[in-house]
Write an enzyme that holds these catalytic residues in place. Structure first.
Site, PDB file in Angstrom:
ATOM      1  N   TRP A 122       2.334  -8.805   5.410  1.00 37.75           N
ATOM      2  CA  TRP A 122       1.433  -8.151   4.462  1.00 37.75           C
ATOM      3  C   TRP A 122       1.068  -9.015   3.273  1.00 37.75           C
ATOM      4  O   TRP A 122       0.035  -8.784   2.623  1.00 37.75           O
ATOM      5  CB  TRP A 122       2.036  -6.821   4.021  1.00 37.75           C
ATOM      6  CG  TRP A 122       2.047  -5.849   5.153  1.00 37.75           C
ATOM      7  CD1 TRP A 122       3.122  -5.483   5.927  1.00 37.75           C
ATOM      8  CD2 TRP A 122       0.918  -5.185   5.715  1.00 37.75           C
ATOM      9  NE1 TRP A 122       2.725  -4.627   6.915  1.00 37.75           N
ATOM     10  CE2 TRP A 122       1.376  -4.419   6.816  1.00 37.75           C
ATOM     11  CE3 TRP A 122      -0.443  -5.153   5.395  1.00 37.75           C
ATOM     12  CZ2 TRP A 122       0.526  -3.636   7.585  1.00 37.75           C
ATOM     13  CZ3 TRP A 122      -1.293  -4.366   6.162  1.00 37.75           C
ATOM     14  CH2 TRP A 122      -0.811  -3.613   7.239  1.00 37.75           C
ATOM     15  N   GLU A 123       1.866 -10.016   2.972  1.00 37.64           N
ATOM     16  CA  GLU A 123       1.490 -10.933   1.896  1.00 37.64           C
ATOM     17  C   GLU A 123       0.429 -11.912   2.381  1.00 37.64           C
ATOM     18  O   GLU A 123      -0.461 -12.296   1.632  1.00 37.64           O
ATOM     19  CB  GLU A 123       2.713 -11.697   1.384  1.00 37.64           C
ATOM     20  CG  GLU A 123       3.708 -10.855   0.618  1.00 37.64           C
ATOM     21  CD  GLU A 123       3.150 -10.331  -0.694  1.00 37.64           C
ATOM     22  OE1 GLU A 123       2.207 -10.942  -1.237  1.00 37.64           O
ATOM     23  OE2 GLU A 123       3.664  -9.295  -1.167  1.00 37.64           O
ATOM     24  N   GLY A 124       0.517 -12.293   3.656  1.00 33.88           N
ATOM     25  CA  GLY A 124      -0.449 -13.259   4.184  1.00 33.88           C
ATOM     26  C   GLY A 124      -0.063 -14.684   3.821  1.00 33.88           C
ATOM     27  O   GLY A 124       0.589 -14.925   2.795  1.00 33.88           O
ATOM     28  N   ARG A 249       0.264  -1.223   4.054  1.00 26.44           N
ATOM     29  CA  ARG A 249       1.585  -1.812   3.829  1.00 26.44           C
ATOM     30  C   ARG A 249       2.632  -0.732   3.586  1.00 26.44           C
ATOM     31  O   ARG A 249       3.745  -0.797   4.114  1.00 26.44           O
ATOM     32  CB  ARG A 249       1.538  -2.782   2.647  1.00 26.44           C
ATOM     33  CG  ARG A 249       2.907  -3.414   2.330  1.00 26.44           C
ATOM     34  CD  ARG A 249       2.778  -4.490   1.299  1.00 26.44           C
ATOM     35  NE  ARG A 249       4.065  -5.126   1.020  1.00 26.44           N
ATOM     36  CZ  ARG A 249       4.204  -6.339   0.490  1.00 26.44           C
ATOM     37  NH1 ARG A 249       3.132  -7.046   0.197  1.00 26.44           N
ATOM     38  NH2 ARG A 249       5.396  -6.848   0.263  1.00 26.44           N
TER      39      ARG A 249
END
Length: 270
Positions: A122-124, A249
């Site tokens: 989810w942070e990438g 998320r």
């Protein structure tokens, strides 16, 4: 007349001795809480003086996680206020952690692989420093830069996914630690639950977690699955607007949180 003069002198003295500090940013937002996800109440211009009533921890901005509560009743990132020191200059706001602080320090310091992968997903991945969706400089998997050009990062840019995961593994224990510091001994969490809450803490910041209803409800002894299912979805805003990425998320964190596990992670690590 004498009484009036004394009262006037006292008022003027209080004003004169109240410590004020200049704002260093061009336009600095003062928010309803100590973090970038809180709504903007007003803005200060560069050079404008503000009076700080108390300070607390919140979202880290350029390596500084202190937020100053001004006399206007809102919070501004200490990074943008020239106090002359790298730390607190007045009392901490509230002085309570919502009944937490009961951890003995024997909780799991590192979260499980499922949690690390969730955060990374989810942070990438960002190979070299660049602003995130709300303008904060990040690199790797959500590492918020502490110095110009992320000079504190020991891995060479551009990062590979391997070194980015190593950087994430370096960062996460800090957030697990602050989360554990806000929970009391009534709270019992397995490894999936601790991992999911660490992901949430990494995302919203320790200051926001400390004052959250989620932590307060857990500390009261409410069912962790019920609390997580009801409270995590509320954390869906950034920069004053709902972000679909945060909605998704939170759903992923709840799914991990509710995934059964027999391994205890808090308050003691198995």
């Amino acid at each position: 007349m004498k009484l009036f003069s004394l009262a006037l002198f006292a008022a003027l003295s209080a004003t004169s001795f109240a410590k004020t500090y200049p704002v260093t940013g061009n336009t600095v937002n003062c928010r309803s809480g100590p973090g970038t996800s809180y709504s903007v109440k007003k803005s200060y211009k560069k050079g404008q003086s503000v009076s700080i009533s108390c300070q607390t921890s919140g979202t880290s901005v350029s390596g500084n996680n202190i937020w100053d509560k001004t006399s206007d009743g809102c919070y501004v990132a200490d990074h943008y206020v020239k106090t002359g020191v790298n730390g607190y200059v007045t009392t901490k706001c509230g002085g309570s952690s919502g009944g937490g602080g009961g951890s003995s320090g024997s909780y799991c310091k590192k979260i499980n692989t499922a949690g690390v992968n969730l955060v990374a997903q989810w942070e990438g991945f960002v190979a070299s420093p660049k602003p995130d969706p709300i303008g904060l400089p990040t690199v790797g998997y959500g590492h918020l830069c502490q110095k110009k050009n992320c000079a504190e990062v020991k891995y060479k840019f551009p990062l590979s996914k391997t070194t980015a995961k190593q950087l994430l593994s370096d960062d996460l224990p800090k957030y697990t630690k602050c989360l554990a510091g806000y929970l009391n001994s009534k709270v019992k969490l397995n490894d999936n639950q601790l991992a999911a809450l660490t992901s949430w803490t990494f995302n919203v910041g320790c200051g926001n977690v400390k004052t959250s209803t989620l932590v307060k409800r857990l500390n009261k002894g409410e069912s962790p699955n019920t609390v997580a299912g009801q409270e995590l979805p509320k954390w869906r805003m950034a920069g004053g607007r709902v972000m679909q990425g945060l909605v998704n998320r939170r759903k992923a964190e709840i799914k991990l949180f509710k995934t059964a596990s027999s391994k205890q992670a808090y308050p003691k690590c198995q």
